[in-house]
Scaffold this motif. Structure first.
Motif, mmCIF file in Angstrom:
data_model
loop_
_atom_site.group_PDB
_atom_site.id
_atom_site.type_symbol
_atom_site.label_atom_id
_atom_site.label_comp_id
_atom_site.label_asym_id
_atom_site.label_seq_id
_atom_site.Cartn_x
_atom_site.Cartn_y
_atom_site.Cartn_z
ATOM 1 N N ARG A 37 0.835 -1.209 0.000
ATOM 2 C CA ARG A 37 0.000 0.000 0.000
ATOM 3 C C ARG A 37 0.867 1.256 0.000
ATOM 4 O O ARG A 37 0.615 2.196 -0.757
ATOM 5 C CB ARG A 37 -0.934 -0.015 1.211
ATOM 6 C CG ARG A 37 -1.885 1.186 1.284
ATOM 7 C CD ARG A 37 -2.766 1.065 2.526
ATOM 8 N NE ARG A 37 -3.620 2.221 2.742
ATOM 9 C CZ ARG A 37 -4.833 2.369 2.242
ATOM 10 N NH1 ARG A 37 -5.348 1.425 1.462
ATOM 11 N NH2 ARG A 37 -5.560 3.442 2.502
ATOM 12 N N ALA A 38 1.899 1.271 0.829
ATOM 13 C CA ALA A 38 2.785 2.432 0.871
ATOM 14 C C ALA A 38 3.464 2.641 -0.482
ATOM 15 O O ALA A 38 3.635 3.780 -0.934
ATOM 16 C CB ALA A 38 3.824 2.260 1.976
ATOM 17 N N PHE A 39 3.836 1.539 -1.135
ATOM 18 C CA PHE A 39 4.503 1.650 -2.427
ATOM 19 C C PHE A 39 3.582 2.266 -3.478
ATOM 20 O O PHE A 39 3.978 3.199 -4.200
ATOM 21 C CB PHE A 39 4.988 0.280 -2.890
ATOM 22 C CG PHE A 39 5.659 0.309 -4.233
ATOM 23 C CD1 PHE A 39 6.982 0.686 -4.342
ATOM 24 C CD2 PHE A 39 4.956 -0.024 -5.380
ATOM 25 C CE1 PHE A 39 7.606 0.728 -5.583
ATOM 26 C CE2 PHE A 39 5.575 0.019 -6.616
ATOM 27 C CZ PHE A 39 6.902 0.390 -6.725
ATOM 28 N N VAL A 40 2.347 1.762 -3.594
ATOM 29 C CA VAL A 40 1.451 2.300 -4.619
ATOM 30 C C VAL A 40 1.053 3.735 -4.299
ATOM 31 O O VAL A 40 0.813 4.537 -5.211
ATOM 32 C CB VAL A 40 0.211 1.404 -4.832
ATOM 33 C CG1 VAL A 40 0.625 0.046 -5.377
ATOM 34 C CG2 VAL A 40 -0.619 1.240 -3.566
ATOM 35 N N VAL A 41 0.973 4.082 -3.006
ATOM 36 C CA VAL A 41 0.710 5.474 -2.630
ATOM 37 C C VAL A 41 1.862 6.368 -3.081
ATOM 38 O O VAL A 41 1.657 7.492 -3.551
ATOM 39 C CB VAL A 41 0.463 5.600 -1.112
ATOM 40 C CG1 VAL A 41 0.572 7.044 -0.650
ATOM 41 C CG2 VAL A 41 -0.917 5.052 -0.766
#
Length: 238
Positions: A37-41
């Protein structure tokens, strides 16, 4: 993929390079809590900052869990279909449940109708499969990925490795042009693939990445991009 993103892949962060990608749909896979999730954000924030239209479909946790840096970047819309009570914040369309894929499709279609080279994030396929059967989820993603590709956009769709059977994973992976894998180094700093061959190890998908543990936040995951020109398919810091 654009020429710029191919050049960037060698010298900038992977998230920055992917923010410039066009005409691709990418499956973002890795174990729970690895940081998908942090990566795609990060990708979405970089894209919005550069002026691209961004849509985040959040099924795992509510819109209020999205970082302010993303929402403040402008050009960002959110479809919140996470379970439980949702409080609208900013440019958010709320849908009662991840099971209501028709309800999700309506604001997504409105966004795509007006967007130019959009960036679409779906977090996550695993959560959708908890609330809906494979067939409707597959149809929803099939239509969405086709629209993103036609719009010269980029789609990022997270999935938890180890939460689905090999057959389910193979069914969905065919929708995508490439795969972004994330893994965490082990406690001794030795690179270790968190998932291994975990696609064949079925288990419940619970959206646990929404509540990271200390172990998941102490180290930066490694990332590998496969299936896209300009990326060498090697593991490197994200």
């Amino acid at each position: 993929m654009s020429e710029a993103s191919g050049r960037a892949a060698g010298r900038e962060s992977t998230s920055a390079a992917l923010a410039d990608t066009t005409g691709e749909n990418l499956l973002v896979s890795g174990g729970p809590l690895v940081g998908k999730r942090a990566f795609v954000v990060d990708v979405a924030t970089a894209a919005a900052t550069a002026g691209r239209d961004v849509l985040v479909v959040t099924a795992t946790s509510g819109a209020r869990s999205l970082p302010e840096r993303l929402l403040a970047a402008g050009h960002v819309a959110v479809v919140d279909c996470s379970p439980g009570r949702t409080d609208p914040v900013g440019p958010v369309s709320t849908v009662s449940s991840p099971a209501d894929l028709t309800g999700v499709s309506m604001p997504v279609s409105r966004f795509l109708a007006d967007a130019d080279s959009p960036v679409v994030v779906v977090d996550s396929i695993s959560t959708l499969l908890v609330y809906a059967d494979e067939a409707p989820v597959f149809r929803f993603l099939s239509v969405l990925t086709a629209h993103v590709r036609r719009s010269e956009g980029v789609g990022l769709y997270t999935i938890d490795e180890g939460s689905h059977t090999e057959q389910t994973f193979r069914t969905f992976v065919q929708l995508f042009d490439g795969e972004v894998g994330l893994r965490a180094p082990d406690a001794d700093g030795v690179e270790a693939d968190a998932a291994g061959d975990a696609h064949a190890d079925p288990g419940p998908a619970t959206g646990s990445e929404a509540t990271p543990t200390a172990a998941s936040t102490e180290s930066t995951p490694e990332v590998r991009v496969r299936g896209l020109a300009g990326f060498d398919g090697e593991w490197r810091p994200s």
